[in-house]
Design a protein around this motif. Structure first.
Motif, PDB file in Angstrom:
ATOM      1  N   HIS A  84       0.792  -1.230   0.000  1.00  0.00           N
ATOM      2  CA  HIS A  84       0.000   0.000   0.000  1.00  0.00           C
ATOM      3  C   HIS A  84       0.824   1.280   0.000  1.00  0.00           C
ATOM      4  O   HIS A  84       0.260   2.361  -0.111  1.00  0.00           O
ATOM      5  N   GLY A  85       2.118   1.175   0.163  1.00  0.00           N
ATOM      6  CA  GLY A  85       2.918   2.396   0.126  1.00  0.00           C
ATOM      7  C   GLY A  85       4.279   2.217   0.762  1.00  0.00           C
ATOM      8  O   GLY A  85       4.575   1.190   1.384  1.00  0.00           O
ATOM      9  N   ALA A  86       5.106   3.244   0.594  1.00  0.00           N
ATOM     10  CA  ALA A  86       6.487   3.192   1.067  1.00  0.00           C
ATOM     11  C   ALA A  86       6.576   3.047   2.584  1.00  0.00           C
ATOM     12  O   ALA A  86       7.408   2.294   3.091  1.00  0.00           O
ATOM     13  N   GLN A  87       5.734   3.756   3.334  1.00  0.00           N
ATOM     14  CA  GLN A  87       5.794   3.664   4.798  1.00  0.00           C
ATOM     15  C   GLN A  87       5.391   2.278   5.279  1.00  0.00           C
ATOM     16  O   GLN A  87       6.022   1.712   6.167  1.00  0.00           O
ATOM     17  N   GLN A  88       4.366   1.709   4.686  1.00  0.00           N
ATOM     18  CA  GLN A  88       3.943   0.362   5.060  1.00  0.00           C
ATOM     19  C   GLN A  88       5.036  -0.659   4.748  1.00  0.00           C
ATOM     20  O   GLN A  88       5.278  -1.575   5.526  1.00  0.00           O
ATOM     21  N   MET A  89       5.725  -0.465   3.619  1.00  0.00           N
ATOM     22  CA  MET A  89       6.827  -1.368   3.272  1.00  0.00           C
ATOM     23  C   MET A  89       7.979  -1.204   4.262  1.00  0.00           C
ATOM     24  O   MET A  89       8.562  -2.199   4.693  1.00  0.00           O
ATOM     25  N   ARG A  90       8.305   0.007   4.645  1.00  0.00           N
ATOM     26  CA  ARG A  90       9.368   0.230   5.638  1.00  0.00           C
ATOM     27  C   ARG A  90       9.016  -0.426   6.966  1.00  0.00           C
ATOM     28  O   ARG A  90       9.856  -1.066   7.597  1.00  0.00           O
ATOM     29  N   ASP A  91       7.771  -0.276   7.399  1.00  0.00           N
ATOM     30  CA  ASP A  91       7.330  -0.884   8.656  1.00  0.00           C
ATOM     31  C   ASP A  91       7.468  -2.405   8.592  1.00  0.00           C
ATOM     32  O   ASP A  91       7.956  -3.038   9.530  1.00  0.00           O
ATOM     33  N   TYR A  92       7.061  -2.985   7.478  1.00  0.00           N
ATOM     34  CA  TYR A  92       7.148  -4.438   7.299  1.00  0.00           C
ATOM     35  C   TYR A  92       8.603  -4.893   7.259  1.00  0.00           C
ATOM     36  O   TYR A  92       8.976  -5.871   7.914  1.00  0.00           O
ATOM     37  N   MET A  93       9.436  -4.184   6.533  1.00  0.00           N
ATOM     38  CA  MET A  93      10.857  -4.555   6.435  1.00  0.00           C
ATOM     39  C   MET A  93      11.559  -4.448   7.787  1.00  0.00           C
ATOM     40  O   MET A  93      12.441  -5.250   8.098  1.00  0.00           O
ATOM     41  N   GLU A  94      11.155  -3.494   8.590  1.00  0.00           N
ATOM     42  CA  GLU A  94      11.709  -3.366   9.944  1.00  0.00           C
ATOM     43  C   GLU A  94      11.377  -4.616  10.764  1.00  0.00           C
ATOM     44  O   GLU A  94      12.220  -5.156  11.477  1.00  0.00           O
ATOM     45  N   LYS A  95      10.159  -5.087  10.655  1.00  0.00           N
ATOM     46  CA  LYS A  95       9.765  -6.307  11.367  1.00  0.00           C
ATOM     47  C   LYS A  95      10.554  -7.508  10.860  1.00  0.00           C
ATOM     48  O   LYS A  95      11.023  -8.334  11.650  1.00  0.00           O
ATOM     49  N   LEU A  96      10.718  -7.608   9.554  1.00  0.00           N
ATOM     50  CA  LEU A  96      11.489  -8.725   8.990  1.00  0.00           C
ATOM     51  C   LEU A  96      12.952  -8.660   9.421  1.00  0.00           C
ATOM     52  O   LEU A  96      13.567  -9.697   9.676  1.00  0.00           O
ATOM     53  N   SER A  97      13.494  -7.461   9.529  1.00  0.00           N
ATOM     54  CA  SER A  97      14.895  -7.346   9.953  1.00  0.00           C
ATOM     55  C   SER A  97      15.063  -7.810  11.397  1.00  0.00           C
ATOM     56  O   SER A  97      16.074  -8.421  11.744  1.00  0.00           O
ATOM     57  N   ARG A  98      14.071  -7.573  12.241  1.00  0.00           N
ATOM     58  CA  ARG A  98      14.132  -8.076  13.615  1.00  0.00           C
ATOM     59  C   ARG A  98      13.973  -9.593  13.649  1.00  0.00           C
ATOM     60  O   ARG A  98      14.679 -10.283  14.375  1.00  0.00           O
ATOM     61  N   LEU A  99      13.069 -10.105  12.850  1.00  0.00           N
ATOM     62  CA  LEU A  99      12.882 -11.561  12.787  1.00  0.00           C
ATOM     63  C   LEU A  99      14.134 -12.260  12.266  1.00  0.00           C
ATOM     64  O   LEU A  99      14.452 -13.374  12.695  1.00  0.00           O
ATOM     65  N   ALA A 100      14.844 -11.631  11.352  1.00  0.00           N
ATOM     66  CA  ALA A 100      16.043 -12.237  10.766  1.00  0.00           C
ATOM     67  C   ALA A 100      17.119 -12.504  11.810  1.00  0.00           C
ATOM     68  O   ALA A 100      17.969 -13.380  11.620  1.00  0.00           O
ATOM     69  N   MET A 101      17.071 -11.809  12.924  1.00  0.00           N
ATOM     70  CA  MET A 101      18.076 -11.961  13.974  1.00  0.00           C
ATOM     71  C   MET A 101      17.706 -13.050  14.984  1.00  0.00           C
ATOM     72  O   MET A 101      18.506 -13.391  15.847  1.00  0.00           O
ATOM     73  N   TYR A 102      16.504 -13.606  14.871  1.00  0.00           N
ATOM     74  CA  TYR A 102      16.055 -14.611  15.837  1.00  0.00           C
ATOM     75  C   TYR A 102      16.762 -15.938  15.642  1.00  0.00           C
ATOM     76  O   TYR A 102      16.999 -16.376  14.530  1.00  0.00           O
ATOM     77  N   THR A 103      17.057 -16.563  16.757  1.00  0.00           N
ATOM     78  CA  THR A 103      17.622 -17.923  16.738  1.00  0.00           C
ATOM     79  C   THR A 103      16.468 -18.902  16.728  1.00  0.00           C
ATOM     80  O   THR A 103      15.498 -18.746  17.476  1.00  0.00           O
ATOM     81  N   ILE A 104      16.584 -19.892  15.870  1.00  0.00           N
ATOM     82  CA  ILE A 104      15.555 -20.931  15.820  1.00  0.00           C
ATOM     83  C   ILE A 104      16.180 -22.273  16.146  1.00  0.00           C
ATOM     84  O   ILE A 104      17.371 -22.490  15.965  1.00  0.00           O
ATOM     85  N   LYS A 105      15.357 -23.166  16.642  1.00  0.00           N
ATOM     86  CA  LYS A 105      15.764 -24.535  16.899  1.00  0.00           C
ATOM     87  C   LYS A 105      14.851 -25.425  16.065  1.00  0.00           C
ATOM     88  O   LYS A 105      13.649 -25.206  16.021  1.00  0.00           O
ATOM     89  N   TYR A 106      15.429 -26.379  15.406  1.00  0.00           N
ATOM     90  CA  TYR A 106      14.627 -27.267  14.595  1.00  0.00           C
ATOM     91  C   TYR A 106      15.043 -28.704  14.836  1.00  0.00           C
ATOM     92  O   TYR A 106      16.144 -28.985  15.304  1.00  0.00           O
ATOM     93  N   GLU A 107      14.111 -29.583  14.532  1.00  0.00           N
ATOM     94  CA  GLU A 107      14.336 -31.016  14.742  1.00  0.00           C
ATOM     95  C   GLU A 107      15.128 -31.555  13.564  1.00  0.00           C
ATOM     96  O   GLU A 107      14.892 -31.194  12.432  1.00  0.00           O
ATOM     97  N   ASP A 108      16.077 -32.443  13.819  1.00  0.00           N
ATOM     98  CA  ASP A 108      16.846 -33.071  12.733  1.00  0.00           C
ATOM     99  C   ASP A 108      16.074 -34.195  12.113  1.00  0.00           C
ATOM    100  O   ASP A 108      15.255 -34.834  12.661  1.00  0.00           O
TER     101      ASP A 108
END
Length: 108
Positions: A84-108
């Motif tokens: 819907h616009g540049a500000q909405q994209m910036r807000d979303y990208m900010e959330k993705l950048s925080r998620l990108a730093m999360y540690t995950i654990k997964y089953e082998d």
């Protein structure tokens, strides 16, 4: 034939907590990322489910409406969609950048 934009299929819309505490990252169709099929998906047995420690404070910072609910975290909604616009994209990208730093654990 359905036509949807890239974001609809391949980018996170919602983090859904499963009964065992793992999360599955869902696209706009409530399917695991990259899924285009209309077939039923069992989240609990899907191989993309992972363990993430998400606090209510973090959930609120990621949620489109600042909700502290850790069971279902919506990164955007129809009114705040990143298309819907540049500000909405910036807000979303900010959330993705925080998620990108999360540690995950997964089953082998």
């Amino acid at each position: 034939m359905n036509i949807k934009d890239f974001r609809w299929v391949f980018m996170p819309y919602c983090l859904q907590k499963l009964p065992d505490g793992r999360y599955i990252i869902l696209n706009r169709d409530y399917k695991p990322l990259g899924t285009t099929s209309r077939e039923w998906v069992d989240y609990e047995t899907h191989p993309s489910a992972v363990r993430m420690n998400i606090s209510s404070k973090t959930a609120a910072s990621l949620s489109t409406h600042a909700k502290p609910d850790t069971d279902q975290i919506f990164l955007y909604d129809d009114s705040s969609s990143p298309v819907h616009g540049a500000q909405q994209m910036r807000d979303y990208m900010e959330k993705l950048s925080r998620l990108a730093m999360y540690t995950i654990k997964y089953e082998d």
